[in-house]
Design a protein around this motif. Structure first.
Motif, PDB file in Angstrom:
ATOM      1  N   GLY A  20    -122.157  70.958 -33.728  1.00  0.00           N
ATOM      2  CA  GLY A  20    -121.797  70.199 -32.527  1.00  0.00           C
ATOM      3  C   GLY A  20    -120.308  70.239 -32.206  1.00  0.00           C
ATOM      4  N   ASP A  21    -120.014  70.010 -30.945  1.00  0.00           N
ATOM      5  CA  ASP A  21    -118.635  70.066 -30.451  1.00  0.00           C
ATOM      6  C   ASP A  21    -117.769  68.993 -31.116  1.00  0.00           C
ATOM      7  N   LYS A  22    -116.654  69.429 -31.650  1.00  0.00           N
ATOM      8  CA  LYS A  22    -115.776  68.524 -32.403  1.00  0.00           C
ATOM      9  C   LYS A  22    -115.147  67.488 -31.484  1.00  0.00           C
ATOM     10  N   SER A  23    -114.618  67.936 -30.354  1.00  0.00           N
ATOM     11  CA  SER A  23    -113.960  66.993 -29.429  1.00  0.00           C
ATOM     12  C   SER A  23    -114.935  65.919 -28.969  1.00  0.00           C
ATOM     13  N   MET A  24    -116.134  66.340 -28.587  1.00  0.00           N
ATOM     14  CA  MET A  24    -117.116  65.359 -28.097  1.00  0.00           C
ATOM     15  C   MET A  24    -117.583  64.449 -29.226  1.00  0.00           C
ATOM     16  N   SER A  25    -117.687  64.974 -30.432  1.00  0.00           N
ATOM     17  CA  SER A  25    -118.160  64.160 -31.556  1.00  0.00           C
ATOM     18  C   SER A  25    -117.180  63.026 -31.869  1.00  0.00           C
ATOM     19  N   HIS A  26    -115.876  63.348 -31.882  1.00  0.00           N
ATOM     20  CA  HIS A  26    -114.881  62.279 -32.103  1.00  0.00           C
ATOM     21  C   HIS A  26    -115.024  61.199 -31.034  1.00  0.00           C
ATOM     22  N   ARG A  27    -115.124  61.657 -29.795  1.00  0.00           N
ATOM     23  CA  ARG A  27    -115.156  60.697 -28.683  1.00  0.00           C
ATOM     24  C   ARG A  27    -116.434  59.865 -28.714  1.00  0.00           C
ATOM     25  N   ALA A  28    -117.557  60.474 -29.088  1.00  0.00           N
ATOM     26  CA  ALA A  28    -118.821  59.738 -29.154  1.00  0.00           C
ATOM     27  C   ALA A  28    -118.722  58.609 -30.183  1.00  0.00           C
ATOM     28  N   LEU A  29    -118.097  58.910 -31.332  1.00  0.00           N
ATOM     29  CA  LEU A  29    -117.956  57.871 -32.369  1.00  0.00           C
ATOM     30  C   LEU A  29    -117.028  56.760 -31.905  1.00  0.00           C
ATOM     31  N   MET A  30    -115.946  57.141 -31.255  1.00  0.00           N
ATOM     32  CA  MET A  30    -114.975  56.114 -30.821  1.00  0.00           C
ATOM     33  C   MET A  30    -115.562  55.258 -29.705  1.00  0.00           C
ATOM     34  N   LEU A  31    -116.142  55.885 -28.696  1.00  0.00           N
ATOM     35  CA  LEU A  31    -116.665  55.099 -27.571  1.00  0.00           C
ATOM     36  C   LEU A  31    -117.899  54.312 -27.997  1.00  0.00           C
ATOM     37  N   GLY A  32    -118.724  54.892 -28.853  1.00  0.00           N
ATOM     38  CA  GLY A  32    -119.871  54.135 -29.371  1.00  0.00           C
ATOM     39  C   GLY A  32    -119.410  52.891 -30.113  1.00  0.00           C
ATOM     40  N   SER A  33    -118.309  53.010 -30.834  1.00  0.00           N
ATOM     41  CA  SER A  33    -117.774  51.865 -31.586  1.00  0.00           C
ATOM     42  C   SER A  33    -117.174  50.814 -30.664  1.00  0.00           C
ATOM     43  N   LEU A  34    -116.819  51.229 -29.444  1.00  0.00           N
ATOM     44  CA  LEU A  34    -116.207  50.301 -28.485  1.00  0.00           C
ATOM     45  C   LEU A  34    -117.218  49.765 -27.468  1.00  0.00           C
ATOM     46  N   ALA A  35    -118.479  50.198 -27.598  1.00  0.00           N
ATOM     47  CA  ALA A  35    -119.528  49.659 -26.732  1.00  0.00           C
ATOM     48  C   ALA A  35    -120.195  48.503 -27.484  1.00  0.00           C
ATOM     49  N   VAL A  36    -120.836  47.619 -26.759  1.00  0.00           N
ATOM     50  CA  VAL A  36    -121.560  46.538 -27.433  1.00  0.00           C
ATOM     51  C   VAL A  36    -123.020  46.963 -27.510  1.00  0.00           C
ATOM     52  N   GLY A  37    -123.535  47.114 -28.737  1.00  0.00           N
ATOM     53  CA  GLY A  37    -124.925  47.534 -28.906  1.00  0.00           C
ATOM     54  C   GLY A  37    -124.991  48.876 -29.605  1.00  0.00           C
ATOM     55  N   GLU A  38    -126.176  49.482 -29.595  1.00  0.00           N
ATOM     56  CA  GLU A  38    -126.402  50.691 -30.400  1.00  0.00           C
ATOM     57  C   GLU A  38    -126.342  51.973 -29.573  1.00  0.00           C
ATOM     58  N   GLU A 227    -116.000  47.156 -19.982  1.00  0.00           N
ATOM     59  CA  GLU A 227    -117.143  46.845 -20.846  1.00  0.00           C
ATOM     60  C   GLU A 227    -117.965  48.106 -20.963  1.00  0.00           C
ATOM     61  N   LEU A 228    -118.032  48.659 -22.161  1.00  0.00           N
ATOM     62  CA  LEU A 228    -118.760  49.914 -22.328  1.00  0.00           C
ATOM     63  C   LEU A 228    -120.210  49.629 -22.701  1.00  0.00           C
ATOM     64  N   ARG A 229    -121.091  50.409 -22.071  1.00  0.00           N
ATOM     65  CA  ARG A 229    -122.532  50.261 -22.360  1.00  0.00           C
ATOM     66  C   ARG A 229    -122.944  51.329 -23.365  1.00  0.00           C
ATOM     67  N   PRO A 230    -123.721  50.969 -24.380  1.00  0.00           N
ATOM     68  CA  PRO A 230    -124.133  51.969 -25.371  1.00  0.00           C
ATOM     69  C   PRO A 230    -124.940  53.092 -24.719  1.00  0.00           C
ATOM     70  N   GLN A 231    -124.872  54.265 -25.322  1.00  0.00           N
ATOM     71  CA  GLN A 231    -125.501  55.449 -24.737  1.00  0.00           C
ATOM     72  C   GLN A 231    -126.408  56.157 -25.730  1.00  0.00           C
ATOM     73  N   VAL A 232    -127.296  56.996 -25.181  1.00  0.00           N
ATOM     74  CA  VAL A 232    -128.015  57.971 -25.998  1.00  0.00           C
ATOM     75  C   VAL A 232    -127.404  59.313 -25.612  1.00  0.00           C
ATOM     76  N   LEU A 233    -126.774  59.969 -26.574  1.00  0.00           N
ATOM     77  CA  LEU A 233    -125.944  61.140 -26.266  1.00  0.00           C
ATOM     78  C   LEU A 233    -126.412  62.368 -27.024  1.00  0.00           C
ATOM     79  N   THR A 234    -126.272  63.539 -26.367  1.00  0.00           N
ATOM     80  CA  THR A 234    -126.527  64.798 -27.067  1.00  0.00           C
ATOM     81  C   THR A 234    -125.257  65.631 -27.033  1.00  0.00           C
ATOM     82  N   VAL A 235    -124.785  66.024 -28.194  1.00  0.00           N
ATOM     83  CA  VAL A 235    -123.568  66.838 -28.282  1.00  0.00           C
ATOM     84  C   VAL A 235    -123.987  68.309 -28.372  1.00  0.00           C
ATOM     85  N   PRO A 236    -123.515  69.168 -27.456  1.00  0.00           N
ATOM     86  CA  PRO A 236    -123.868  70.595 -27.538  1.00  0.00           C
ATOM     87  C   PRO A 236    -123.058  71.312 -28.611  1.00  0.00           C
TER      88      PRO A 236
END
Ligand code: S3P
Length: 439
Positions: A20-38, A227-236
């Motif tokens: 998976g893409d490194k840049s997107m993976s870092h961002r997914a972890l950071m933004l997921g951690s800043l959203a409320v929920g899963e 306010e960030l909303r949790p996402q279901v994400l696919t990293v290419p």
């Protein structure tokens, strides 16, 4: 140190996926951690750099885990909700983790210490401490504004308008991430477009992000106290990892390889443009959009390459791919000139100097320039090889020479293959799957 020498007596053939893409993976972890929920992420890169980001987010209160099916589950704490880490944040080799997290922390009232390996500790951090200080964060750094570094964030932080002095997605993203928790609008102006994964993903998480072209450049603005909303994400798959497979397939006679599910975001696809301009036989198949990002399959076949002058304005869209482009250029007919690459001198290693020395040691004629490299190609003939290359804690140096070795007369050995694990776990196994032999 584990050495690596790849060899190949047959064409490379088959169909593979890259991690998976490194840049997107870092961002997914950071933004997921800043959203409320899963937030649930498929295809996350499980390389050391990304795992360093995951560990840091856990240390600041996010719950992050991987299930047996390989999905990553992130339970975020909300923008402004990060906790004071009790231990130093060990960023290993990862500049992206360090610089983006400095942005995240800048607008939280917490103190954090960043440490890293010898390569990361030599890299400049002033490019982020400068704008983040303007927003109110405070820093104590090792001499030269390097790691180890301790910072205290500020809440409320001051929203700023920042004109990027270097074309850097890391600096842009650090400021935008800090702006997420600042009251008001934080904007960044970039004269040259850099990778826009932060903008795309922030929008996906529900932040208000505007992008506007102006005579000054591209203006990206984020509305704070988001306010960030949790996402279901696919990293290419990571085009920067696919790059090694692409060039290997172009330079090993008879090869025919398909790489499926590769991110082809136009702010990242400069290598494809350059190799196609050199005559590379690359087909971009089934273009589609996945999770807000352009994705395609790539079929690459061996063929003759011709040296070109790579437009310096393409540099930002292929900044991590120059080491492997230098290798491709070694097999082209004529010379390839690549300039506008000052940034390469402050990556995981000085990639211009290290590549120039390594290529020369393998019998390739090069001219090192302050801002680039001219490679005099061997018209498709094997390079002499017969050298041991010091990887300098730089994954892309290690992988570039591992690929060059596939068409060298005498073995080329990389002294330390360990750094490859930062971005491309399974690199050797993937090449074995395509028909290469590893020693
Ligand atoms: C990255 C940006 C680039 C790149 C790095 C990843 C990112 O760095 O070299 O591998 O994910 O934002 P710069 O922004 O310093 O050019």
């Amino acid at each position: 140190m584990a050495t690596l020498s790849l060899q190949c007596n047959t064409p490379l053939t088959g169909s593979v996926v890259v991690p998976g893409d490194k840049s997107m993976s870092h961002r997914a972890l950071m933004l997921g951690s800043l959203a409320v929920g899963e937030t649930v992420v498929t295809g996350l890169l499980e390389g050391e750099d990304v795992l360093a980001t995951a560990a840091a987010m856990r240390a600041m209160g996010a719950e992050i885990g991987r299930d047996d099916a390989g999905l990553w589950h992130i339970h975020g704490v909300g923008v402004g909700g990060l906790l004071q880490p009790r231990v130093a944040l060990d960023m290993g080799n990862s500049g992206t983790s360090t610089r983006l997290l400095m942005g995240v922390i800048a607008s939280h009232r917490i103190t954090a210490t960043f440490i890293g390996d010898a390569s990361l500790s030599a890299r400049p951090m002033r490019r982020v401490t400068e704008p983040l200080s303007t927003m109110g964060a405070q820093f104590t750094t090792a001499p030269g504004e390097r790691l180890p570094l301790t910072m205290t964030g500020c809440c409320p932080a001051v929203p700023i308008r920042y004109v990027l002095p270097v074309a850097s997605a890391q600096v842009k993203s650090a400021v935008l991430l800090a702006g997420l928790n600042a009251p008001g609008i934080t904007s960044v102006v970039e004269r040259i477009a850099t990778r826009d994964h932060s903008e795309r993903m922030l929008r996906g998480f529900g932040a208000t992000v505007t992008v506007e072209d102006s005579p000054e450049g591209r203006i990206i603005a984020v509305t704070g106290e988001a306010e960030l909303r949790p996402q279901v994400l696919t990293v290419p798959g990571d085009i920067s990892s696919a790059a090694f497979v692409i060039v290997a397939s172009l330079i090993v006679p008879g090869s025919d390889v398909t790489i499926t599910n590769v991110g082809v975001n136009p702010t990242r696809d400069g290598l494809l443009r350059a190799l196609i301009a050199m005559g590379g036989n690359i087909e971009i198949l089934s273009p589609r959009t996945v999770g807000g990002e352009p994705v395609a399959d790539l079929r690459v076949r061996h063929g003759a390459l011709t040296g070109i002058e790579v437009p310096p304005e393409w540099a930002a869209s292929m900044i991590d791919e120059y080491p492997i482009l230098f290798v491709a250029a070694a097999f082209a007919s004529g010379s390839t000139t690549m300039r506008g690459l000052e940034e390469l001198r402050v990556k995981e290693s000085d990639r211009i100097a290290v590549m120039a020395q390594g290529l020369a040691a393998c019998g390739v004629s090069v001219d090192e320039l302050p801002d680039g490299l001219i490679v005099h190609g061997r018209s498709g003939d094997a390079v002499a090889g017969g050298a041991t290359i010091a990887a300098m804690l730089d994954h892309r140096i290690a992988m570039s020479f591992a690929v060059l070795a596939l068409n060298a007369t005498a073995a080329v050995t990389v002294d330390d293959a360990a750094p490859i694990g930062t971005s491309f776990p399974g690199f050797v196994a993937l090449f074995q799957q395509l028909g290469a032999v590893a020693r």
